[in-house]
Design an enzyme around this catalytic site. Structure first.
Site, PDB file in Angstrom:
ATOM      1  N   GLY A  15       0.898  -1.320   0.034  1.00 51.98           N
ATOM      2  CA  GLY A  15       0.079   0.067   0.101  1.00 51.98           C
ATOM      3  C   GLY A  15       0.883   1.184   0.047  1.00 51.98           C
ATOM      4  CB  ALA A  16       2.610   3.195  -2.641  1.00 51.55           C
ATOM      5  CB  SER A  18      -0.767   9.803   2.548  1.00 55.49           C
ATOM      6  OG  SER A  18      -1.923   9.482   3.354  1.00 55.49           O
ATOM      7  N   GLY A  20       1.087   4.242   3.974  1.00 52.24           N
ATOM      8  CA  GLY A  20       1.882   3.309   3.445  1.00 52.24           C
ATOM      9  C   GLY A  20       3.261   3.836   3.356  1.00 52.24           C
ATOM     10  CE  LYS A 111      -4.653   3.583  13.011  1.00 54.42           C
ATOM     11  NZ  LYS A 111      -4.063   5.032  13.645  1.00 54.42           N
ATOM     12  CE  LYS A 196      -8.262   6.522  14.042  1.00 51.85           C
ATOM     13  NZ  LYS A 196      -7.344   7.449  12.896  1.00 51.85           N
ATOM     14  CG  ASP A 249      -5.600   6.876  16.551  1.00 46.92           C
ATOM     15  OD1 ASP A 249      -5.007   7.813  16.041  1.00 46.92           O
ATOM     16  OD2 ASP A 249      -5.667   5.867  16.178  1.00 46.92           O
ATOM     17  CB  THR A 253      -8.536  10.691  14.529  1.00 42.61           C
ATOM     18  OG1 THR A 253      -7.420   9.897  14.471  1.00 42.61           O
ATOM     19  CG2 THR A 253      -9.425  10.514  13.216  1.00 42.61           C
ATOM     20  NE  ARG A 260      -6.106   9.795   4.313  1.00 43.03           N
ATOM     21  CZ  ARG A 260      -5.379   8.788   4.062  1.00 43.03           C
ATOM     22  NH1 ARG A 260      -6.441   7.843   4.012  1.00 43.03           N
ATOM     23  NH2 ARG A 260      -4.039   8.462   4.260  1.00 43.03           N
ATOM     24  CG  ASN A 261     -12.172   9.195   8.853  1.00 46.80           C
ATOM     25  OD1 ASN A 261     -12.932   8.529   8.340  1.00 46.80           O
ATOM     26  ND2 ASN A 261     -10.826   8.985   8.951  1.00 46.80           N
TER      27      ASN A 261
END
Length: 336
Positions: A15-16, A18, A20, A111, A196, A249, A253, A260-261
């Site tokens: 997974g490349a 952000s 990863g 996650k 979360k 966390d 977040t 992002r969330n």
């Protein structure tokens, strides 16, 4: 205290995106050689030839000890360990066609909860990747990738079925700016990392609606209560949720515009629909897909999760975010 084992010579990161890519650099900074698998060949080529991933990690160069490939089989060949950073809802489809992961320790950075099965990510890795549960661990904590990419100090929790395996994973994370704490509560750490994201959408929406710190603090606190109830019902340890993987966390977040969330919730609060909000964020916000799976899991276990249900009402059923927020804050009187 047991002396941590030395970092392995070669690790594969699947997974490349952000997170990863950022974590591949953490591993390389800790002394490991890293093979970073990207789904798209153009991304793998840029990593391999230019030592950068501008689509997901702009303004940062990658160490020459990170090698890019779009061939999953080649990425896994001869590795001493595997790190998985593939989005939760595409993980099974990515792993299943390739039969089995090599018989090495596997660390999940993903996650979420899988929709349709309500499975935790470690369970998906075991089922789709053929990995024995005894060698699967998870990492969580305040892991905003943009800050870690800038090599700002942070701490995380690595959980594994055994203390020895947890220490192995911690030894991978030997970068001078990242401190890894160990745990054997895989369920608790994994549930905290998944739920979360759902709470962060609710908090971001409250901010987008113009509500203040009282509202957001209330949502974060009650959100932690929801996470803890579900985690304990699934077999997690209560103290996990008061630590880095839980409260730490969750605060990062919910409060940071780098999340992002949080940004997706903010866009919903400003009046965008889910599709437009997701397009504005531009990257996967796991809380959207995870919300329904978490709500289904909670319903099956008889766990009350009103904030999660409210998020599902918005992202899956198109209800207005302002109506949902009002309903949350006007619930009947009850003991805390």
């Amino acid at each position: 205290m047991t002396t941590p084992p030395t970092a392995p010579r070669r690790l594969a990161v699947l997974g490349a995106g952000s997170w990863g890519t950022t974590f591949a650099r953490v591993l390389a900074d800790g002394g490991s050689e890293v093979v970073l698998w990207a789904r798209r060949e153009e991304v793998a080529r840029e990593i391999r030839e230019q030592h950068s991933n501008r689509a997901y990690l702009p303004d940062h160069s990658l160490p020459e000890t990170i090698h890019g490939t779009s061939d999953l089989g080649a990425a896994l060949e001869g590795v001493d360990g595997v790190v998985i950073a593939i989005p939760a809802q595409s993980l099974r489809a990515t792993l299943a066609p390739h039969a089995a992961l090599p018989e090495v320790p596997v660390l999940s950075l993903t996650k979420g909860i899988e929709r349709g099965t309500d499975a935790r990510i470690s369970e998906v890795i075991a089922a789709a990747g053929g990995a024995a549960p005894a060698r699967i661990g998870v990492l969580s904590g305040p892991n905003l990738s943009a800050e870690i990419a800038e090599r700002r100090p942070c701490a995380s929790v690595v959980a594994a079925p055994s203390q020895q395996l947890a220490e192995t994973f911690a030894a991978w994370c030997r970068a001078p700016y990242l401190r890894a704490y160990t745990s054997t509560d895989v369920v608790g750490v994994e549930v905290a990392g998944a739920v979360k994201n759902v709470i962060a959408i609710a908090v971001g929406a409250a901010v987008g609606l113009g509500h203040g710190h009282n509202t957001t603090a209330s949502l974060i606190t009650r959100g932690l209560a929801e996470i803890t109830r579900l985690g304990v019902a699934l077999g997690g340890q209560g103290e996990t949720f008061a630590g880095l993987a839980g409260l730490g966390d969750l605060v990062a977040t919910c409060a940071s515009p780098l999340s992002r969330n949080h940004r997706l919730g903010l866009a919903l609060g400003r009046g965008l629909d889910v599709e437009a909000a997701a397009a504005e964020v531009g990257q996967t916000a796991e809380g959207v897909a995870t919300a329904r799976a978490v709500a289904d899991l909670a319903a099956r276990l008889g766990v009350d999760m009103p904030i999660t249900r409210a998020v599902v009402a918005v992202v899956d059923h198109g209800e207005g975010i302002d109506e949902v927020t009002t309903a949350l804050l006007s619930r009947s009187v009850r003991p805390e």
